[in-house]
Write an enzyme that holds these catalytic residues in place. Sequence first.
Site, short mmCIF file in Angstrom:
data_model
loop_
_atom_site.label_atom_id
_atom_site.label_comp_id
_atom_site.label_asym_id
_atom_site.label_seq_id
_atom_site.Cartn_x
_atom_site.Cartn_y
_atom_site.Cartn_z
N ILE A 114 1.83 44.20 -12.92
CA ILE A 114 0.99 44.01 -14.11
C ILE A 114 0.43 42.01 -14.37
O ILE A 114 -0.13 41.99 -14.17
CB ILE A 114 1.82 44.18 -15.57
CG1 ILE A 114 2.60 44.97 -15.47
CG2 ILE A 114 1.21 43.81 -16.53
CD1 ILE A 114 3.44 45.27 -16.75
N GLY A 115 -0.85 43.23 -14.30
CA GLY A 115 -2.40 41.85 -14.21
C GLY A 115 -3.16 41.58 -15.55
O GLY A 115 -2.53 41.83 -17.02
N TYR A 170 4.17 24.68 -2.72
CA TYR A 170 3.31 24.57 -3.79
C TYR A 170 4.39 24.80 -5.62
O TYR A 170 4.77 25.47 -5.71
CB TYR A 170 2.51 26.06 -3.86
CG TYR A 170 1.67 25.79 -3.99
CD1 TYR A 170 0.34 26.25 -3.47
CD2 TYR A 170 1.35 26.79 -5.67
CE1 TYR A 170 -1.44 25.97 -4.25
CE2 TYR A 170 -0.22 26.71 -5.96
CZ TYR A 170 -1.30 26.21 -5.70
OH TYR A 170 -2.17 26.48 -6.07
N ASP A 192 1.86 36.86 -8.81
CA ASP A 192 1.61 38.03 -8.34
C ASP A 192 1.20 37.34 -6.13
O ASP A 192 0.98 37.70 -5.45
CB ASP A 192 0.23 38.57 -8.71
CG ASP A 192 -0.51 37.41 -8.97
OD1 ASP A 192 -0.31 36.50 -8.94
OD2 ASP A 192 -1.85 37.83 -9.67
N ARG A 193 0.49 36.36 -6.18
CA ARG A 193 0.82 35.69 -4.97
C ARG A 193 1.63 34.93 -4.46
O ARG A 193 1.88 35.53 -2.97
CB ARG A 193 -0.29 33.98 -5.37
CG ARG A 193 -1.27 34.03 -5.15
CD ARG A 193 -1.94 32.34 -5.44
NE ARG A 193 -2.23 31.52 -4.38
CZ ARG A 193 -2.92 30.05 -5.14
NH1 ARG A 193 -2.51 29.72 -6.41
NH2 ARG A 193 -2.81 29.38 -3.79
N SER A 219 -11.07 38.23 -9.94
CA SER A 219 -11.65 37.22 -10.95
C SER A 219 -11.81 36.13 -10.18
O SER A 219 -12.77 35.06 -10.63
CB SER A 219 -11.50 37.27 -12.14
OG SER A 219 -10.14 37.50 -12.08
N THR A 272 -35.42 31.78 -2.92
CA THR A 272 -34.25 31.27 -3.83
C THR A 272 -32.95 32.48 -3.98
O THR A 272 -31.91 31.89 -3.94
CB THR A 272 -34.61 30.92 -5.65
OG1 THR A 272 -35.96 29.92 -4.91
CG2 THR A 272 -33.82 30.95 -6.08
#
Lengths: 206, 206
Positions: free
Chosen positions: A6-7, A70, A76-77, A94, A146
Amino acid sequence: MILCEIGNTHYHFMHRGSIWRSPVGKKPEFKIESDDPVYAISVNDPAMRRLRSLKPVINLAEHIDLDTNYRGLGIDRAVACMAIEDGVIVDAGSAITVDVMQNGVHLGGFIYPGLMKFQQMYGAISPVLQKALNFAIEVEHLPQNTGDAISYGVIAPLIHTIEKTARGKRIVFAGGDGGYLARFFEDAMVDQTLIFKGMEKIIKEL
Amino acid sequence: MILCEIGNTHYHFMHRGSIWRSPVGKKPEFKIESDDPVYAISVNDPAMRRLRSLKPVINLAEHIDLDTNYRGLGIDRAVACMAIEDGVIVDAGSAITVDVMQNGVHLGGFIYPGLMKFQQMYGAISPVLQKALNFAIEVEHLPQNTGDAISYGVIAPLIHTIEKTARGKRIVFAGGDGGYLARFFEDAMVDQTLIFKGMEKIIKEL
């Protein structure tokens, strides 16, 4: 066995190799008939409660056991990392997270903004930079206008840093922009089931 | 001779080695008594008109003669490039422009968002990423917490790409964050008068 990640925006489901997703704002859609329990991880508490109201849920969050120094690694990671013994994991959504695994140990990682976020940011700096990103650029050639200059400014730095971070290690891409980024690397893999593989590993160890 | 570069936020003046700035929103401050004409370049038309109402102005924009295939190169970038025969010019302000000069020819360049823009962008992605950037990070070590992971995600990709772009060429830093970025490079130079040097070169050729 149904797996669910679930995100912030979606439920991601996997059942016997089939993958589907369902927006978090409403009742999740189960595309299969099954009384199996749902094994889940979540970064979204209200969505987790909604899932629990419909199915028996086993929350895997308490069983994640990643060897790392860490502090504050997202669930999730961590779960995606558990799927890989040795390699670099790039999850491009995102935000773009890049994590390094070596002999089953997580060595650290960094976070780059999601590619589409940059377009907004350039537009906010100056109307001159309000251009659509050109995803067809090559990182070997210096830009000559550009539009290419901002596209290169988004993509080349990320590519170079992934390369430098990997030092020849295998690179596995996931997330919405994972397939696009993988094209810049000769030996890259794309695996949109990485997080489910990590979940399966946790379940096996339970 | 007074030199003036007009940007989006400030007039930047130089007179006999002294440098000062003055906000564009009001009458520019001349800190010296002089009837010399003002040689100017501008990306800001109303501010240029305001300057003209106070002093005789020679607009150098029409005299910029940079050998390049780049379309739409900003006047300020072009003039800074004219100051360097061989090298990489990094101008780190609200946007960070990186340009390559070789034998007096401009080979191209790219645009990265200004460092402080990133903080906003991360915050907009997720409240978890709403952290102050840590400018003390080292790009040789993989981050071990979220604050370092986003700081590394801003700085390391830029540093690696400047390095890769330079290929041993001399690197000259300018702009508000130029001094900070230069610290990551052994042989870097910081020169906040680069654009004035380019203007002097144009004037000499007039």
